[in-house]
Design a protein around this motif. Structure first.
Motif, PDB file in Angstrom:
ATOM      1  N   THR A 127       1.009  -1.017   0.485  1.00 40.83           N
ATOM      2  CA  THR A 127      -0.312   0.345  -0.447  1.00 40.83           C
ATOM      3  C   THR A 127       1.180   0.990  -0.248  1.00 40.83           C
ATOM      4  O   THR A 127       0.416   2.101  -0.582  1.00 40.83           O
ATOM      5  N   PHE A 128       1.775   1.876   0.297  1.00 43.71           N
ATOM      6  CA  PHE A 128       2.950   2.643   1.178  1.00 43.71           C
ATOM      7  C   PHE A 128       4.116   2.951   0.193  1.00 43.71           C
ATOM      8  O   PHE A 128       4.339   4.443   0.457  1.00 43.71           O
ATOM      9  N   LYS A 165       7.707   0.186  -0.274  1.00 43.18           N
ATOM     10  CA  LYS A 165       8.691  -0.144   0.479  1.00 43.18           C
ATOM     11  C   LYS A 165       9.325   0.569   1.583  1.00 43.18           C
ATOM     12  O   LYS A 165       9.645  -0.187   2.700  1.00 43.18           O
ATOM     13  N   GLU A 166       9.849   1.523   0.658  1.00 39.44           N
ATOM     14  CA  GLU A 166      10.513   3.169   1.465  1.00 39.44           C
ATOM     15  C   GLU A 166       9.690   3.131   2.225  1.00 39.44           C
ATOM     16  O   GLU A 166      10.538   3.916   4.279  1.00 39.44           O
ATOM     17  N   ALA A 167       8.323   3.418   2.434  1.00 37.54           N
ATOM     18  CA  ALA A 167       7.649   3.571   3.815  1.00 37.54           C
ATOM     19  C   ALA A 167       7.275   2.938   4.759  1.00 37.54           C
ATOM     20  O   ALA A 167       6.703   3.138   6.119  1.00 37.54           O
ATOM     21  N   ALA A 168       7.385   1.968   4.215  1.00 38.81           N
ATOM     22  CA  ALA A 168       6.926   0.241   5.508  1.00 38.81           C
ATOM     23  C   ALA A 168       7.683   0.608   6.749  1.00 38.81           C
ATOM     24  O   ALA A 168       6.860  -0.065   7.319  1.00 38.81           O
ATOM     25  N   ASP A 169       8.697   0.739   7.039  1.00 36.83           N
ATOM     26  CA  ASP A 169       8.667   0.022   8.192  1.00 36.83           C
ATOM     27  C   ASP A 169       8.297   1.884   8.994  1.00 36.83           C
ATOM     28  O   ASP A 169       8.113   1.666  10.513  1.00 36.83           O
ATOM     29  N   SER A 170       8.392   3.544   8.267  1.00 35.78           N
ATOM     30  CA  SER A 170       8.378   4.088   9.644  1.00 35.78           C
ATOM     31  C   SER A 170       6.441   4.018  10.031  1.00 35.78           C
ATOM     32  O   SER A 170       6.013   4.219  10.646  1.00 35.78           O
ATOM     33  N   VAL A 171       5.087   3.701   8.591  1.00 34.12           N
ATOM     34  CA  VAL A 171       3.877   3.006   9.024  1.00 34.12           C
ATOM     35  C   VAL A 171       3.405   2.281   9.802  1.00 34.12           C
ATOM     36  O   VAL A 171       2.927   2.091  10.885  1.00 34.12           O
ATOM     37  N   TYR A 172       4.639   1.409   9.788  1.00 37.70           N
ATOM     38  CA  TYR A 172       4.102   0.258  11.022  1.00 37.70           C
ATOM     39  C   TYR A 172       4.920   0.612  12.146  1.00 37.70           C
ATOM     40  O   TYR A 172       3.730   0.425  13.343  1.00 37.70           O
ATOM     41  N   ALA A 173       5.780   1.334  12.325  1.00 38.51           N
ATOM     42  CA  ALA A 173       5.758   2.027  13.735  1.00 38.51           C
ATOM     43  C   ALA A 173       5.005   3.162  13.978  1.00 38.51           C
ATOM     44  O   ALA A 173       4.350   3.162  15.445  1.00 38.51           O
ATOM     45  N   ALA A 174       3.675   3.866  13.662  1.00 30.03           N
ATOM     46  CA  ALA A 174       2.711   4.612  13.591  1.00 30.03           C
ATOM     47  C   ALA A 174       1.720   3.776  14.551  1.00 30.03           C
ATOM     48  O   ALA A 174       1.042   4.120  15.315  1.00 30.03           O
ATOM     49  N   TYR A 175       1.403   2.688  13.247  1.00 31.25           N
ATOM     50  CA  TYR A 175       0.765   1.599  13.831  1.00 31.25           C
ATOM     51  C   TYR A 175       1.040   1.199  15.676  1.00 31.25           C
ATOM     52  O   TYR A 175       0.044   1.277  16.167  1.00 31.25           O
ATOM     53  N   ALA A 176       2.059   0.754  15.505  1.00 33.94           N
ATOM     54  CA  ALA A 176       2.555   0.561  16.401  1.00 33.94           C
ATOM     55  C   ALA A 176       2.567   0.763  18.049  1.00 33.94           C
ATOM     56  O   ALA A 176       1.773   0.733  19.092  1.00 33.94           O
ATOM     57  N   ARG A 177       2.463   3.128  17.348  1.00 33.56           N
ATOM     58  CA  ARG A 177       2.219   3.405  18.630  1.00 33.56           C
ATOM     59  C   ARG A 177       1.177   3.468  18.436  1.00 33.56           C
ATOM     60  O   ARG A 177       0.720   4.329  20.183  1.00 33.56           O
ATOM     61  N   PRO A 223     -11.565  10.948  16.187  1.00 29.78           N
ATOM     62  CA  PRO A 223     -11.427   9.953  16.548  1.00 29.78           C
ATOM     63  C   PRO A 223      -9.851   9.406  15.772  1.00 29.78           C
ATOM     64  O   PRO A 223      -9.180   8.879  16.221  1.00 29.78           O
ATOM     65  N   ALA A 224     -10.963   9.480  14.510  1.00 32.30           N
ATOM     66  CA  ALA A 224      -9.583   8.694  13.497  1.00 32.30           C
ATOM     67  C   ALA A 224      -8.286   9.703  12.322  1.00 32.30           C
ATOM     68  O   ALA A 224      -8.362   9.066  11.718  1.00 32.30           O
ATOM     69  N   GLY A 225      -8.086  10.591  13.850  1.00 29.52           N
ATOM     70  CA  GLY A 225      -6.957  11.620  12.586  1.00 29.52           C
ATOM     71  C   GLY A 225      -5.925  10.688  12.715  1.00 29.52           C
ATOM     72  O   GLY A 225      -4.987  10.553  10.795  1.00 29.52           O
ATOM     73  N   ALA A 226      -5.758   9.860  13.450  1.00 32.60           N
ATOM     74  CA  ALA A 226      -3.812   9.486  12.886  1.00 32.60           C
ATOM     75  C   ALA A 226      -4.648   8.940  11.585  1.00 32.60           C
ATOM     76  O   ALA A 226      -3.184   8.073  10.692  1.00 32.60           O
ATOM     77  N   SER A 227      -5.189   8.106  11.600  1.00 34.10           N
ATOM     78  CA  SER A 227      -5.322   6.973  10.028  1.00 34.10           C
ATOM     79  C   SER A 227      -5.607   8.137   9.157  1.00 34.10           C
ATOM     80  O   SER A 227      -4.893   7.752   8.665  1.00 34.10           O
ATOM     81  N   ARG A 228      -5.971   8.768   9.410  1.00 35.43           N
ATOM     82  CA  ARG A 228      -6.796  10.202   8.059  1.00 35.43           C
ATOM     83  C   ARG A 228      -5.022  10.385   7.833  1.00 35.43           C
ATOM     84  O   ARG A 228      -5.098  10.816   6.128  1.00 35.43           O
ATOM     85  N   LEU A 229      -4.499  10.908   8.294  1.00 32.15           N
ATOM     86  CA  LEU A 229      -3.332  11.379   8.444  1.00 32.15           C
ATOM     87  C   LEU A 229      -2.387  10.760   7.662  1.00 32.15           C
ATOM     88  O   LEU A 229      -1.435  11.146   6.186  1.00 32.15           O
ATOM     89  N   LEU A 230      -1.980   9.204   8.157  1.00 33.45           N
ATOM     90  CA  LEU A 230      -1.187   8.825   8.017  1.00 33.45           C
ATOM     91  C   LEU A 230      -1.603   8.117   6.816  1.00 33.45           C
ATOM     92  O   LEU A 230      -0.417   7.993   5.078  1.00 33.45           O
ATOM     93  N   HIS A 231      -2.374   8.071   6.154  1.00 36.68           N
ATOM     94  CA  HIS A 231      -2.663   7.461   4.769  1.00 36.68           C
ATOM     95  C   HIS A 231      -2.866   8.713   3.659  1.00 36.68           C
ATOM     96  O   HIS A 231      -3.320   8.241   2.745  1.00 36.68           O
TER      97      HIS A 231
END
Length: 390
Positions: free
Chosen positions: A216-217, A219-231, A368-376
């Motif tokens: 979806t994002f 390869k280059e962004a995959a690690d940072s996106v994973y970290a954002a979801y984990a946080r 309430p879903a702002g983190a998801s909205r901004l991430l995508h």
């Protein structure tokens, strides 16, 4: 739905290979519909318009509501050329607007993949098979279209240019459909329904999930996106990150984009998020896909044997059902879900992004879903990849 001066009509329509398969790959180009599932519902809606007054209904105040695939149908109906003027309001519960829907050319590959498990040489032979054999062959297409980390979607609508002119995610933004009253919402952990109890995902690794994120994002962004979801979910396992990703790309973020677009164009839309987790299965389901249904209808007596409702506190359950049921009824009647026993629910706009959150305490929250909205991000396409054909 409680009567409460409403007339409720439930319709049957074809699903699976009988409703979604386009065996000739024509996509409706030969004059036939490439979407029998949708033409069935159009016929039902036109019947309602012609006859509902005889049952005490008002043909000028028809609300079409659906959940999951039914919500996708609801959006498609709103934009259908044969339903203009027949729908006053729509309720979209957990619409999978993130599905990447094929055009006729892409769908021909899917129809061809179905021939082998059906034991047919061509479309003509497929049409000659009894319906029982067509249904039985569906498992073969499941196997061909199921990929790790994707919600299984063997049968999909086809954007044929006639019965389905555009993706349902865009159907409520243009023309007369833009004036239809809209309520849209999702559950907080939609994807848990399909993945949380699957032992094949319990031991997912970070590497597997990061590879799936890369689809979806990039390869280059995959690690940072994973970290954002984990946080966002402290103590989460890789499978939790995966489920949140699927929830966002298939349900929550596309629903938010539709709400944003409606708000920006000056057309009201009411947004909600269902947050109440079920204690069933050790709490692994959370607020999963489908969990809001008995609350909306307030008919728990008819869900007595549903295992995903086990363990709910009756007082919490009944109080939340009362609030949701009355909000849905109010919206059907007036286009506004507010009622005296509900906190003030303002339409969604791009300043406050008011979203009604249904939990043990019902609260109207801002974004309430702002983190998801901004991430995508707003620039990312609204349709995420469906499971690849293998």
């Amino acid at each position: 739905m409680s009567s409460r001066d409403l007339v409720v009509v439930s319709v049957n329509y074809r699903i699976g290979p009988l409703g979604y398969l386009d065996p000739d790959g024509s996509g409706g180009g030969d004059g036939a519909s490439g979407n029998p599932w949708l033409s069935d519902q159009v016929a039902a809606l036109r019947w309602v318009n012609a006859h509902i007054a005889a049952f005490g209904g008002d043909p000028d105040r028809v609300t079409v509501a659906g959940q999951s695939g039914g919500a996708l149908s609801t959006a498609a109906l709103a934009g259908h050329p044969l339903t203009q003027g027949l729908i006053r309001r729509v309720i979209l519960q957990s619409p999978p607007l993130g599905l990447d829907l094929p055009d006729p050319a892409a769908y021909r590959e899917r129809a061809a993949a179905y021939l082998e498990p059906a034991g047919a040489e061509d479309a003509a032979a497929l049409r000659a098979l009894p319906w029982q054999e067509l249904i039985g062959a569906a498992a073969g297409l499941f196997a061909r279209t199921t990929a790790w980390g994707y919600w299984p979607t063997p049968f999909l609508p086809v954007i044929d240019g006639t019965s389905l002119r555009t993706h349902p995610a865009h159907a409520l933004l243009d023309g007369s459909a833009a004036d239809i009253d809209v309520m849209i919402g999702w559950t907080r952990e939609e994807a848990n329904f399909g993945f949380a109890l699957d032992e094949g995902y319990a031991d997912a690794t970070r590497e597997q999930v990061t590879d799936r994120i890369a689809d979806t994002f990039g390869k280059e962004a995959a690690d940072s996106v994973y970290a954002a979801y984990a946080r966002a979910r402290p103590g989460s396992r890789p499978v939790d990150v995966l489920m949140d990703l699927i929830t966002d790309e298939l349900f929550r973020v596309p629903a938010l984009r539709l709400a944003e677009a409606r708000a920006e164009s000056g057309h009201p839309v009411w947004a909600y998020q269902f947050d109440l987790p079920t204690p069933a299965h050790g709490g692994r389901l959370g607020a999963a896909h489908c969990l809001e249904l008995p609350f909306v209808f307030d008919n728990f007596d008819q869900w007595a044997h549903a295992p995903f409702l086990a363990g709910l506190d009756p007082a919490v359950r009944d109080g939340l059902a009362y609030a949701m049921h009355r909000a849905w009824i109010s919206f059907v009647r007036t286009g506004d879900p507010n009622h005296p026993d509900l906190p003030q629910w303002r339409p969604y706009d791009t300043r406050t992004r008011t979203t009604m959150c249904f939990d043990t305490v019902v609260t109207a929250l801002g974004d309430p879903a702002g983190a998801s909205r901004l991430l995508h991000g707003p620039a990312r396409t609204s349709a995420q990849p469906s499971a690849p054909l293998i």
